[in-house]
Design an enzyme around this catalytic site. Structure first.
Site, PDB file in Angstrom:
ATOM      1  CD  GLU A   1     -11.524   8.165  10.055  1.00  0.00           C
ATOM      2  OE1 GLU A   1     -12.469   9.050   9.610  1.00  0.00           O
ATOM      3  OE2 GLU A   1     -11.936   7.982  11.130  1.00  0.00           O
ATOM      4  CB  CYS A  30     -12.889   4.447   8.092  1.00  0.00           C
ATOM      5  SG  CYS A  30     -13.853   6.020   7.385  1.00  0.00           S
ATOM      6  CB  CYS A  66     -17.270   4.459  10.527  1.00  0.00           C
ATOM      7  SG  CYS A  66     -16.724   4.734   8.881  1.00  0.00           S
ATOM      8  CB  CYS A  96     -15.117   8.888   7.180  1.00  0.00           C
ATOM      9  SG  CYS A  96     -16.789   8.214   8.039  1.00  0.00           S
ATOM     10  CG  ASN A 118     -16.338  15.116   8.919  1.00  0.00           C
ATOM     11  OD1 ASN A 118     -15.303  16.148   9.134  1.00  0.00           O
ATOM     12  ND2 ASN A 118     -17.348  15.078   9.501  1.00  0.00           N
TER      13      ASN A 118
HETATM   14  N1  THU Z   1     -16.847  10.687  10.868  1.00  0.00           N
HETATM   15  C1  THU Z   1     -15.434  10.828  10.335  1.00  0.00           C
HETATM   16  O1  THU Z   1     -14.985  11.572   9.606  1.00  0.00           O
HETATM   17  N2  THU Z   1     -14.467   9.758  11.211  1.00  0.00           N
HETATM   18  C2  THU Z   1     -14.909   8.921  12.138  1.00  0.00           C
HETATM   19  O2  THU Z   1     -13.967   8.471  12.373  1.00  0.00           O
HETATM   20  C3  THU Z   1     -16.282   8.833  12.542  1.00  0.00           C
HETATM   21  C4  THU Z   1     -17.250   9.669  11.754  1.00  0.00           C
HETATM   22  C5  THU Z   1     -17.797  11.559  10.317  1.00  0.00           C
HETATM   23  C6  THU Z   1     -18.668  11.322   9.287  1.00  0.00           C
HETATM   24  C7  THU Z   1     -19.752  11.950   9.539  1.00  0.00           C
HETATM   25  O3  THU Z   1     -19.504  13.280   8.685  1.00  0.00           O
HETATM   26  C8  THU Z   1     -19.782  12.549  10.961  1.00  0.00           C
HETATM   27  O4  THU Z   1     -18.304  12.262  11.441  1.00  0.00           O
HETATM   28  C9  THU Z   1     -20.646  12.053  11.863  1.00  0.00           C
HETATM   29  O5  THU Z   1     -20.814  10.780  11.667  1.00  0.00           O
END
Ligand code: THU
Length: 136
Positions: free
Chosen positions: A58, A90, A87, A56, A45
């Site tokens: 993913e 994603c 999320c 994110c 992320n």
């Molecule tokens: N986030 C991800 O990278 N992947 C996920 O599956 C859930 C959330 C990140 C986005 C943000 O940088 C942090 O986690 C908190 O939401």
């Protein structure tokens, strides 16, 4: 080519999480995306001071794979401290680009869960709706 095992994907996702740029949430996430030829792509992320621009792990892994010319995927692994599942944004992009693949969720304490993208996004909107026949 031998298929990478979930444990191997976990190690890749865990390593990717160490590169997370998450100064606002302090919630590092790593992803490892396995292409059909066995190549593993990484994402973490990346947060922005304009919060909505955060991307994110993913979607960054998917972008890394697509920009390298890959179009078909076998599995996705996501690593976070407490088991982040993808999320909503994603889930849409995973469905669009990877289709119905297994998604492994790992935590730092060694717990794991497995889902399929179809189950995470039931009744998806996708390119089939945009084909001319369906959109006269
Ligand atoms: N986030 C991800 O990278 N992947 C996920 O599956 C859930 C959330 C990140 C986005 C943000 O940088 C942090 O986690 C908190 O939401």
């Amino acid at each position: 080519m031998e298929t990478a095992k979930p444990e191997v994907l976990k190690q890749h996702a865990k390593k990717a999480a160490t590169f997370s740029h998450s100064p606002f949430s302090h919630y590092p996430v790593g992803a490892a995306l396995l292409a059909v030829d066995g190549t593993i792509f990484h994402g973490c992320n990346i947060e922005s001071s304009s919060y909505g621009l955060t991307v994110c792990a993913e979607r960054n892994a998917i972008a890394a794979a697509v920009v390298s010319g890959h179009k078909e995927f076998k599995a996705l692994a996501v690593f976070s401290n407490n088991g982040a599942t993808p999320c909503g944004a994603c889930r849409q992009v995973i469905w669009d680009i990877c289709g119905d693949i297994p998604i492994y969720i790992f935590t730092k304490d060694g717990q794991s869960e497995i889902y399929r993208s179809k189950d995470l996004l039931p009744a998806p909107f996708d390119d089939t709706k945009l084909q001319k026949e369906s959109n006269p």
